[in-house]
Enzyme design. Structure first.
Site, short mmCIF file in Angstrom:
data_model
loop_
_atom_site.label_atom_id
_atom_site.label_comp_id
_atom_site.label_asym_id
_atom_site.label_seq_id
_atom_site.Cartn_x
_atom_site.Cartn_y
_atom_site.Cartn_z
N ASP A 178 -36.95 -78.16 75.54
CA ASP A 178 -35.93 -78.36 74.50
C ASP A 178 -36.53 -78.86 73.18
OD1 ASP A 178 -34.11 -77.60 76.38
OD2 ASP A 178 -33.49 -79.63 76.91
N CYS B 235 -26.28 -70.96 76.15
CA CYS B 235 -27.24 -70.50 75.14
C CYS B 235 -27.94 -69.23 75.65
CB CYS B 235 -28.32 -71.56 74.94
SG CYS B 235 -27.89 -72.83 73.78
N VAL C 252 -40.95 -72.52 80.87
CA VAL C 252 -39.71 -72.82 81.59
C VAL C 252 -38.68 -71.69 81.47
CG1 VAL C 252 -37.79 -74.47 81.85
CG2 VAL C 252 -40.10 -75.30 81.37
N ARG D 286 -30.67 -66.59 82.99
CA ARG D 286 -30.57 -67.93 83.59
C ARG D 286 -29.77 -67.81 84.88
NH1 ARG D 286 -28.97 -72.15 79.05
NH2 ARG D 286 -29.70 -73.67 80.56
N PRO D 287 -30.45 -67.31 85.92
CA PRO D 287 -29.74 -67.10 87.18
C PRO D 287 -29.31 -68.42 87.82
CG PRO D 287 -32.09 -66.66 87.44
CD PRO D 287 -31.88 -67.01 86.01
N ILE D 288 -28.45 -68.32 88.84
CA ILE D 288 -28.02 -69.52 89.56
C ILE D 288 -28.38 -69.39 91.04
CG2 ILE D 288 -26.19 -70.39 88.05
CD1 ILE D 288 -24.27 -68.72 89.81
N ASP D 289 -29.36 -68.50 91.30
CA ASP D 289 -29.74 -68.25 92.70
C ASP D 289 -30.18 -69.51 93.44
OD1 ASP D 289 -31.91 -68.04 90.84
OD2 ASP D 289 -33.19 -67.34 92.46
N LEU D 290 -30.85 -70.42 92.74
CA LEU D 290 -31.34 -71.63 93.43
C LEU D 290 -30.18 -72.56 93.81
CD1 LEU D 290 -34.48 -72.32 91.19
CD2 LEU D 290 -34.44 -71.29 93.47
N LYS E 120 -26.47 -85.59 76.26
CA LYS E 120 -25.60 -84.46 76.63
C LYS E 120 -25.90 -83.99 78.05
CE LYS E 120 -26.82 -80.15 75.37
NZ LYS E 120 -26.92 -79.16 76.46
N ASN E 121 -27.18 -83.83 78.36
CA ASN E 121 -27.54 -83.24 79.64
C ASN E 121 -27.38 -84.21 80.81
OD1 ASN E 121 -27.93 -80.86 78.36
ND2 ASN E 121 -30.18 -80.98 78.30
N ARG F 159 -22.83 -78.04 69.56
CA ARG F 159 -22.68 -78.21 71.02
C ARG F 159 -23.42 -79.45 71.51
NH1 ARG F 159 -24.92 -73.49 74.31
NH2 ARG F 159 -24.55 -75.10 75.84
#
Ligand code: EPZ
Length: 421
Positions: free
Chosen positions: A308, A117, A330, A122-126, A22-23, A400
């Site tokens: 995971d 999830c 993590v 879960r930021p997206i700053d990076l 999936k990933n 999912r």
């Protein structure tokens, strides 16, 4: 709404085949937006998240066709929209992976903050810091993010990631492939899914070196072309079935995996006393004779122990002899399954990112929730060894990310059914 009902039917036995990852498939699908020619992807798992990504790509103007059992053809001849609809983006965090390709190919993208999830902030700053380094302008408007490239193209740069984020590494790689000049990602994620994406992009004509190490070099090219690629096997799905074999004290061959990707999981199972042997097509996991003993784990970016598999492993440790400690480094909130395991008698305590598992428990069937994708799979594993019946609610999380979960478990002798509530 449906529930899973699971009963203890003894040790699992037999063989199970792992699906495509999936990933991996989600970023590969996003990457097809980078060129105007058709791309064919083989080994695509039939999952809810994959369907969401198909809808997103279609909303941007791509055609997505199923041309075989697990093969899809995606053709993004034109980008008709740079703004996937909010209701699609909200369903899945990986939707943000279309931003890199959009700004790379067209110079513009607008997305609502992604969902997914609920395993903590879960930021997206990076991701954004990376785009900014490549000389894109970022505009936040309430929950919306707009990324604009003023020049003809993005500009290659050195980008240092404060944390080796998988998604940020993927998004930056996809943004940089068509940039002017060379991009270096330092402290990049090293996950196998990054290598799969780099291989796919290189087949499309990109020039990427070093994927799978902490330093990735991307030499920008002027255009990319179509290609055909098979997704790597899902190491997390494989790990889940290995845990299922161990927790039920069964013997299962998990087929279609890359042994190298499974190293931390194999090592930890062996520490617990489980016999793991490489056979022709995969790993044989044998927990029939072994007393399962406690061990400690600490999740880390690859090649460390995968976050995971933390929750399925915790279910196993709840049944092991002796007490174990699990440290999650993590994600900041990935212990939601603990309350559910405790409903079944696991008696786990947590403090910040550390969990103590006393072990030695006979789990009892209960009504529990799938709190997230992997937490949901964990409750199924716990149900396989619990006394009585376990009812698992909110199973949409599980669907999912696990293809044919019920069928595959039944194939190993599990007693599990999906019931409309
Ligand atoms: C990927 O998520 C996976 N998802 C996750 O799979 C997996 O748990 C995770 O990598 C770690 O291995 C997909 O590949 C679609 P990250 P991603 O960016 O990319 C922080 C599953 O069950 N961070 O490596 O979102 C972040 O908050 C799942 O299949 C920032 O602070 O993970 C987290 O604490 C869920 N800023 C840590 O980094 C950012 O801009 C790792 O996140 C990005 C991330």
């Amino acid at each position: 709404m449906a529930n899973y009902i699971v009963k203890n039917n003894g040790p699992l036995q037999g063989e199970v085949t792992v699906s495509g990852a999936k990933n991996s498939v989600l970023p590969l699908m996003a990457a097809t937006l980078l060129c105007g020619e058709p791309c064919i992807i083989d080994g695509v798992p039939d999952l809810r998240d994959v369907h969401i990504m198909k809808d997103i790509l279609r909303s941007l103007g791509a055609t997505v066709e199923e041309i075989g059992d697990d093969t899809i053809k995606i053709h993004a001849k034109e980008i008709a929209s740079n703004e996937p609809p909010r209701d699609m983006v909200d369903k899945m965090r990986a939707s943000f992976l279309v931003m890199g390709p959009l700004i790379s190919r067209t110079g513009y993208g607008k997305l609502h903050m992604p969902g997914g999830c609920s395993i903590g902030e879960r930021p997206i700053d990076l991701h954004l810091k990376g785009f900014e380094s490549l000389e894109a302008n970022i505009y936040h408007r309430a929950e919306e993010i707009e990324v604009v490239v003023e020049k003809d193209k993005l500009t290659g740069k050195v980008i240092y990631l404060d944390f080796p984020s998988v998604g940020a590494t993927e998004n930056i790689m996809m943004a940089a492939v068509l940039a002017d000049g060379v991009t270096n990602i330092i402290n990049a994620a090293e996950e196998p899914e990054i290598v799969d994406l780099a291989n796919f992009l290189n087949k499309m004509g990109a020039r990427i070196k070093g994927a799978g190490t902490e330093s990735i070099k991307i030499e920008g090219v002027s255009e990319l072309h179509g290609c055909r690629h098979k997704v790597i096997p899902d190491r997390i799905e494989a790990g889940t079935y290995m845990m299922a074999a161990a927790i039920t004290r069964g013997k299962v061959i998990v087929k279609n995996l890359v042994p190298d990707h499974m190293r931390p999981i194999v090592a930890k199972l062996q520490e617990c006393g489980v016999k793991v042997k490489l056979v022709d097509m995969g790993y044989e996991v044998d927990a029939q004779q072994a007393p399962i003993v406690a061990t400690d784990i600490k999740t880390l970016p690859y090649p460390g122990f995968p976050t995971d598999i933390q929750s399925p492993f915790m279910a196993l440790l709840a049944t092991a002899r002796g007490s174990s400690e699990v440290v999650e480094t993590v994600f900041e909130n990935r212990f939601m399954h603990v309350a559910e395991l405790n409903k079944m008698g696991a008696a786990i305590t947590t403090e910040d990112r550390k969990a103590n598992i006393p072990g030695g428990k006979t789990l009892k069937g209960a009504e529990v929730y799938a709190t997230d994708l992997r937490g949901g799979a964990t409750m199924v594993l716990a149900g396989l060894v619990a006394t009585g019946e376990t009812v698992i609610k909110d199973i949409y999380h599980i669907e999912r990310g696990y293809e044919k979960f019920i069928e595959k478990l039944k194939g190993l002798g599990a007693e599990i059914k999906r019931v409309e509530a």
